[in-house]
Design a protein around this motif. Structure first.
Motif, PDB file in Angstrom:
ATOM      1  N   ALA A   1       0.816  -1.217   0.000  1.00  0.00           N
ATOM      2  CA  ALA A   1       0.000   0.000   0.000  1.00  0.00           C
ATOM      3  C   ALA A   1       0.850   1.267   0.000  1.00  0.00           C
ATOM      4  O   ALA A   1       0.513   2.239  -0.693  1.00  0.00           O
ATOM      5  CB  ALA A   1      -0.954  -0.003   1.190  1.00  0.00           C
ATOM      6  N   ASP A   2       1.952   1.294   0.744  1.00  0.00           N
ATOM      7  CA  ASP A   2       2.805   2.486   0.764  1.00  0.00           C
ATOM      8  C   ASP A   2       3.424   2.753  -0.601  1.00  0.00           C
ATOM      9  O   ASP A   2       3.531   3.901  -1.027  1.00  0.00           O
ATOM     10  CB  ASP A   2       3.901   2.352   1.823  1.00  0.00           C
ATOM     11  N   LEU A   3       3.822   1.701  -1.289  1.00  0.00           N
ATOM     12  CA  LEU A   3       4.382   1.841  -2.633  1.00  0.00           C
ATOM     13  C   LEU A   3       3.332   2.385  -3.594  1.00  0.00           C
ATOM     14  O   LEU A   3       3.600   3.299  -4.388  1.00  0.00           O
ATOM     15  CB  LEU A   3       4.914   0.490  -3.117  1.00  0.00           C
ATOM     16  N   ALA A   4       2.120   1.853  -3.521  1.00  0.00           N
ATOM     17  CA  ALA A   4       1.032   2.311  -4.384  1.00  0.00           C
ATOM     18  C   ALA A   4       0.686   3.769  -4.078  1.00  0.00           C
ATOM     19  O   ALA A   4       0.486   4.578  -4.996  1.00  0.00           O
ATOM     20  CB  ALA A   4      -0.194   1.424  -4.198  1.00  0.00           C
ATOM     21  N   LYS A   5       0.645   4.114  -2.803  1.00  0.00           N
ATOM     22  CA  LYS A   5       0.333   5.488  -2.396  1.00  0.00           C
ATOM     23  C   LYS A   5       1.381   6.460  -2.930  1.00  0.00           C
ATOM     24  O   LYS A   5       1.047   7.502  -3.494  1.00  0.00           O
ATOM     25  CB  LYS A   5       0.258   5.573  -0.870  1.00  0.00           C
ATOM     26  N   LYS A   6       2.640   6.121  -2.773  1.00  0.00           N
ATOM     27  CA  LYS A   6       3.726   6.977  -3.269  1.00  0.00           C
ATOM     28  C   LYS A   6       3.637   7.122  -4.787  1.00  0.00           C
ATOM     29  O   LYS A   6       3.787   8.225  -5.330  1.00  0.00           O
ATOM     30  CB  LYS A   6       5.077   6.393  -2.865  1.00  0.00           C
ATOM     31  N   ALA A   7       3.394   6.017  -5.480  1.00  0.00           N
ATOM     32  CA  ALA A   7       3.294   6.048  -6.942  1.00  0.00           C
ATOM     33  C   ALA A   7       2.153   6.959  -7.394  1.00  0.00           C
ATOM     34  O   ALA A   7       2.337   7.816  -8.265  1.00  0.00           O
ATOM     35  CB  ALA A   7       3.091   4.634  -7.483  1.00  0.00           C
TER      36      ALA A   7
ATOM     37  N   HIS B   1      -0.584  12.331  -8.862  1.00  0.00           N
ATOM     38  CA  HIS B   1      -1.964  12.818  -8.730  1.00  0.00           C
ATOM     39  C   HIS B   1      -2.176  13.351  -7.312  1.00  0.00           C
ATOM     40  O   HIS B   1      -2.917  12.755  -6.521  1.00  0.00           O
ATOM     41  CB  HIS B   1      -2.949  11.685  -9.018  1.00  0.00           C
ATOM     42  N   PRO B   2      -1.530  14.459  -6.946  1.00  0.00           N
ATOM     43  CA  PRO B   2      -1.602  14.944  -5.563  1.00  0.00           C
ATOM     44  C   PRO B   2      -3.015  15.273  -5.091  1.00  0.00           C
ATOM     45  O   PRO B   2      -3.302  15.197  -3.899  1.00  0.00           O
ATOM     46  CB  PRO B   2      -0.704  16.190  -5.569  1.00  0.00           C
ATOM     47  N   GLU B   3      -3.905  15.571  -6.007  1.00  0.00           N
ATOM     48  CA  GLU B   3      -5.294  15.854  -5.649  1.00  0.00           C
ATOM     49  C   GLU B   3      -5.950  14.681  -4.921  1.00  0.00           C
ATOM     50  O   GLU B   3      -6.844  14.853  -4.093  1.00  0.00           O
ATOM     51  CB  GLU B   3      -6.067  16.192  -6.928  1.00  0.00           C
ATOM     52  N   MET B   4      -5.497  13.463  -5.214  1.00  0.00           N
ATOM     53  CA  MET B   4      -6.101  12.268  -4.616  1.00  0.00           C
ATOM     54  C   MET B   4      -6.089  12.298  -3.091  1.00  0.00           C
ATOM     55  O   MET B   4      -7.002  11.782  -2.451  1.00  0.00           O
ATOM     56  CB  MET B   4      -5.375  11.005  -5.099  1.00  0.00           C
ATOM     57  N   GLU B   5      -5.055  12.899  -2.519  1.00  0.00           N
ATOM     58  CA  GLU B   5      -4.942  12.945  -1.055  1.00  0.00           C
ATOM     59  C   GLU B   5      -6.113  13.656  -0.402  1.00  0.00           C
ATOM     60  O   GLU B   5      -6.430  13.389   0.756  1.00  0.00           O
ATOM     61  CB  GLU B   5      -3.637  13.626  -0.641  1.00  0.00           C
TER      62      GLU B   5
END
Length: 194
Positions: free
Chosen positions: A139-145, A150-154
């Motif tokens: 999950a951390d790898l996917a989140k970083k990718a 796509h910073p809006e996703m946060e």
């Protein structure tokens, strides 16, 4: 320090993209990696479960990422940020099989060369496989990718129960030159860098 390194990789990647040539047609696996890493979104096709469309192909656009932009981050794994509220995700809950198409048409490359998106020289890749939720260790790898591109996703609504998923590739077709599709195995694909 980690943020600085990530920034430097991204900056060098933008410079590299500006001057680097795409892989030659005889390197189909490398072309597939290159196109995926160059793209920020793709068309995901599922078999619809929606009333009136049940069993028919249904394509939808999804943001994706195989890693941060630049030469330092591409894993070749297409990661997605999904919610069960989305209709294509509802299709995937019934049948996780899908196809994913990405194209250099979304990059400046095809516009610069005046290639129509349907021109084989405007390379596109078709992946076939299934969508699976990533486990906690990935999950951390996917989140970083994803969040690096796509910073809006946060800031998307937390009550939508977003989750990280990946496209588990089983088949790859490359169309990057005249003469038809080229078949690349997942093993060939993952063994090269973009």
């Amino acid at each position: 320090m980690a943020r600085l390194l990530m920034f430097l990789c991204a900056a060098s990647g933008l410079l590299l993209v500006a001057v680097a040539a795409i892989p030659p047609p005889e390197e189909a696996a490398r072309m597939a990696r290159y196109v995926l890493h160059s793209c920020d979104w793709g068309a995901l096709a599922t078999l619809s479960t929606q009333e009136g469309l049940r069993g028919r192909p249904f394509a939808n656009i999804f943001s994706l990422s195989d890693g941060p932009p630049g030469p330092c981050g591409g894993s070749g794994v297409p990661y997605l940020y999904l919610t069960d509220m989305e209709i294509s995700v509802q299709d995937l809950e019934v049948d996780s099989n899908a196809s994913l198409t990405v194209s250099l048409a979304q990059t400046p490359y095809c516009r610069k060369h005046r290639y129509d998106p349907q021109n084989p020289l405007c390379a596109h890749i078709i992946f076939v496989g299934s969508i699976v939720k990533v486990n906690d260790s990935e999950a951390d790898l996917a989140k970083k990718a994803l969040f690096s591109r796509h910073p809006e996703m946060e800031s998307w609504p937390k009550d939508h129960n977003w989750f990280f998923a990946k496209f588990n590739i089983t088949n790859i077709w490359v169309l990057d030159y005249f003469g038809g599709l080229k078949i690349v195995t997942p093993e060939e694909y993952y063994s090269v860098k973009p």
